[in-house]
Design a protein around this motif. Structure first.
Motif, PDB file in Angstrom:
ATOM      1  N   GLU A   1       0.830  -1.196   0.000  1.00 25.03           N
ATOM      2  CA  GLU A   1       0.000   0.000   0.000  1.00 25.03           C
ATOM      3  C   GLU A   1       0.870   1.254   0.000  1.00 25.03           C
ATOM      4  OE1 GLU A   1      -1.953  -3.115   2.767  1.00 25.03           O
ATOM      5  OE2 GLU A   1       0.047  -2.275   2.436  1.00 25.03           O
ATOM      6  N   SER A   2       0.353   2.319  -0.595  1.00 25.11           N
ATOM      7  CA  SER A   2       1.050   3.602  -0.606  1.00 25.11           C
ATOM      8  C   SER A   2       0.045   4.720  -0.771  1.00 25.11           C
ATOM      9  CB  SER A   2       2.086   3.649  -1.739  1.00 25.11           C
ATOM     10  OG  SER A   2       1.441   3.517  -2.997  1.00 25.11           O
ATOM     11  N   GLY A   3       0.524   5.943  -0.565  1.00 26.23           N
ATOM     12  CA  GLY A   3      -0.317   7.111  -0.806  1.00 26.23           C
ATOM     13  C   GLY A   3      -0.868   7.791   0.430  1.00 26.23           C
TER      14      GLY A   3
ATOM     15  N   ALA B   1      -0.459  -2.163  -4.814  1.00 26.42           N
ATOM     16  CA  ALA B   1       0.100  -2.985  -5.874  1.00 26.42           C
ATOM     17  C   ALA B   1       0.178  -4.422  -5.395  1.00 26.42           C
ATOM     18  CB  ALA B   1       1.484  -2.474  -6.247  1.00 26.42           C
ATOM     19  N   ALA B   2      -0.360  -5.336  -6.184  1.00 24.04           N
ATOM     20  CA  ALA B   2      -0.416  -6.741  -5.800  1.00 24.04           C
ATOM     21  C   ALA B   2       0.446  -7.577  -6.731  1.00 24.04           C
ATOM     22  CB  ALA B   2      -1.856  -7.238  -5.828  1.00 24.04           C
ATOM     23  N   SER B   3       1.027  -8.646  -6.178  1.00 24.00           N
ATOM     24  CA  SER B   3       1.821  -9.577  -6.971  1.00 24.00           C
ATOM     25  C   SER B   3       1.640 -10.976  -6.412  1.00 24.00           C
ATOM     26  CB  SER B   3       3.300  -9.177  -6.948  1.00 24.00           C
ATOM     27  OG  SER B   3       3.796  -9.196  -5.623  1.00 24.00           O
ATOM     28  N   GLY B   4       2.032 -11.962  -7.202  1.00 22.10           N
ATOM     29  CA  GLY B   4       1.925 -13.337  -6.745  1.00 22.10           C
ATOM     30  C   GLY B   4       0.563 -13.968  -6.971  1.00 22.10           C
ATOM     31  N   LEU B   5      -0.264 -13.286  -7.751  1.00 25.72           N
ATOM     32  CA  LEU B   5      -1.583 -13.821  -8.072  1.00 25.72           C
ATOM     33  C   LEU B   5      -1.988 -13.298  -9.441  1.00 25.72           C
ATOM     34  CD1 LEU B   5      -4.395 -11.884  -6.104  1.00 25.72           C
ATOM     35  CD2 LEU B   5      -2.150 -10.943  -6.708  1.00 25.72           C
ATOM     36  N   THR B   6      -2.959 -13.979 -10.062  1.00 21.93           N
ATOM     37  CA  THR B   6      -3.531 -13.475 -11.308  1.00 21.93           C
ATOM     38  C   THR B   6      -4.538 -12.406 -10.900  1.00 21.93           C
ATOM     39  OG1 THR B   6      -3.231 -15.649 -12.314  1.00 21.93           O
ATOM     40  CG2 THR B   6      -4.673 -14.086 -13.453  1.00 21.93           C
TER      41      THR B   6
ATOM     42  N   VAL C   1     -18.537  -8.796  -1.545  1.00 24.46           N
ATOM     43  CA  VAL C   1     -19.446  -8.825  -0.397  1.00 24.46           C
ATOM     44  C   VAL C   1     -19.195 -10.047   0.477  1.00 24.46           C
ATOM     45  CG1 VAL C   1     -21.862  -8.881   0.309  1.00 24.46           C
ATOM     46  CG2 VAL C   1     -21.179  -7.519  -1.667  1.00 24.46           C
ATOM     47  N   THR C   2     -18.868 -11.165  -0.157  1.00 20.36           N
ATOM     48  CA  THR C   2     -18.673 -12.418   0.580  1.00 20.36           C
ATOM     49  C   THR C   2     -17.219 -12.857   0.608  1.00 20.36           C
ATOM     50  OG1 THR C   2     -19.167 -13.663  -1.424  1.00 20.36           O
ATOM     51  CG2 THR C   2     -21.009 -13.204   0.062  1.00 20.36           C
ATOM     52  N   ALA C   3     -16.325 -11.980   0.173  1.00 21.05           N
ATOM     53  CA  ALA C   3     -14.920 -12.360   0.050  1.00 21.05           C
ATOM     54  C   ALA C   3     -14.291 -12.728   1.393  1.00 21.05           C
ATOM     55  CB  ALA C   3     -14.137 -11.224  -0.589  1.00 21.05           C
ATOM     56  N   ASP C   4     -13.372 -13.659   1.328  1.00 18.99           N
ATOM     57  CA  ASP C   4     -12.534 -14.031   2.475  1.00 18.99           C
ATOM     58  C   ASP C   4     -11.172 -13.387   2.213  1.00 18.99           C
ATOM     59  OD1 ASP C   4     -11.133 -17.178   3.747  1.00 18.99           O
ATOM     60  OD2 ASP C   4     -11.219 -15.159   4.588  1.00 18.99           O
ATOM     61  N   PHE C   5     -11.011 -12.161   2.709  1.00 20.70           N
ATOM     62  CA  PHE C   5      -9.808 -11.402   2.408  1.00 20.70           C
ATOM     63  C   PHE C   5      -8.611 -11.900   3.225  1.00 20.70           C
ATOM     64  CE2 PHE C   5     -11.368  -8.472  -0.591  1.00 20.70           C
ATOM     65  CZ  PHE C   5     -12.657  -8.110  -0.238  1.00 20.70           C
ATOM     66  N   HIS C   6      -7.442 -11.888   2.592  1.00 25.50           N
ATOM     67  CA  HIS C   6      -6.228 -12.323   3.272  1.00 25.50           C
ATOM     68  C   HIS C   6      -5.032 -11.625   2.637  1.00 25.50           C
ATOM     69  CE1 HIS C   6      -5.630 -14.558  -0.362  1.00 25.50           C
ATOM     70  NE2 HIS C   6      -4.575 -15.162   0.098  1.00 25.50           N
ATOM     71  N   SER C   7      -3.844 -12.010   3.054  1.00 27.11           N
ATOM     72  CA  SER C   7      -2.594 -11.462   2.511  1.00 27.11           C
ATOM     73  C   SER C   7      -2.508  -9.960   2.704  1.00 27.11           C
ATOM     74  CB  SER C   7      -2.435 -11.818   1.019  1.00 27.11           C
ATOM     75  OG  SER C   7      -2.370 -13.204   0.839  1.00 27.11           O
ATOM     76  N   TRP C   8      -2.513  -9.542   3.932  1.00 27.86           N
ATOM     77  CA  TRP C   8      -2.467  -8.119   4.260  1.00 27.86           C
ATOM     78  C   TRP C   8      -1.083  -7.542   4.026  1.00 27.86           C
ATOM     79  CZ3 TRP C   8      -7.278  -6.702   5.356  1.00 27.86           C
ATOM     80  CH2 TRP C   8      -8.148  -7.704   5.806  1.00 27.86           C
ATOM     81  N   GLY C   9      -1.055  -6.275   3.625  1.00 27.99           N
ATOM     82  CA  GLY C   9       0.210  -5.575   3.471  1.00 27.99           C
ATOM     83  C   GLY C   9       0.608  -4.901   4.775  1.00 27.99           C
ATOM     84  N   GLN C  10       1.606  -4.026   4.698  1.00 25.86           N
ATOM     85  CA  GLN C  10       2.087  -3.305   5.875  1.00 25.86           C
ATOM     86  C   GLN C  10       1.200  -2.118   6.219  1.00 25.86           C
ATOM     87  OE1 GLN C  10       4.758  -4.178   7.912  1.00 25.86           O
ATOM     88  NE2 GLN C  10       4.523  -6.044   6.705  1.00 25.86           N
ATOM     89  N   GLY C  11       0.411  -1.701   5.272  1.00 26.98           N
ATOM     90  CA  GLY C  11      -0.495  -0.589   5.509  1.00 26.98           C
ATOM     91  C   GLY C  11       0.142   0.758   5.213  1.00 26.98           C
TER      92      GLY C  11
END
Length: 123
Positions: free
Chosen positions: A5-7, A22-27, A106-116
């Motif tokens: 994350e940035s900004g 910016a995300a990586s390691g996934l499609t 709405v129903t997503a199981d979010f994971h892979s958090w960044g540093q913020g």
């Protein structure tokens, strides 16, 4: 999966900021993405989510009408445009990816958090 994350920054009440993730390691184009925030002494809360295609979005009541989530699948990036900021928006903002592909935000199981990224709104 990695997200960066940035900004973030310091802004006066009523001002605007645009966060990027910016995300990586996934499609990237196959996964819903979400923004969350955590204020000092509080639990992390959902802010906004966007479908893998970018067509579907969802927001928490506290930011609806002020924040806009969007994505650029060509750049593997999700954005959060924050307008009319309030002191109560002060928090560390995180993005995350859905665990399953082609899901709904709405129903997503979010994971892979960044540093913020820190957002501070002064009154």
């Amino acid at each position: 999966v990695q997200v960066v994350e940035s900004g973030g920054g310091l802004v006066q009440a009523g001002g605007s900021l645009r966060l990027s993730c910016a995300a990586s390691g996934l499609t990237f184009s196959q996964y819903a993405m979400g923004w969350f925030r955590q204020a000092p002494g509080k639990e992390r809360e959902f802010v906004a989510g966007i479908s893998w295609s970018g067509v579907g979005t969802t927001y928490s009541e506290s930011v609806k009408g002020r924040f806009t989530i969007s994505r650029d699948n060509a750049k593997n990036t999700v954005y959060l445009q924050m307008n009319s900021l309030k002191p109560e928006d002060t928090a560390v903002y995180y993005c995350a990816a859905d665990r399953l592909s082609f899901g709904s935000p709405v129903t997503a199981d979010f994971h892979s958090w960044g540093q913020g990224t820190q957002v501070t709104v002064s009154s």
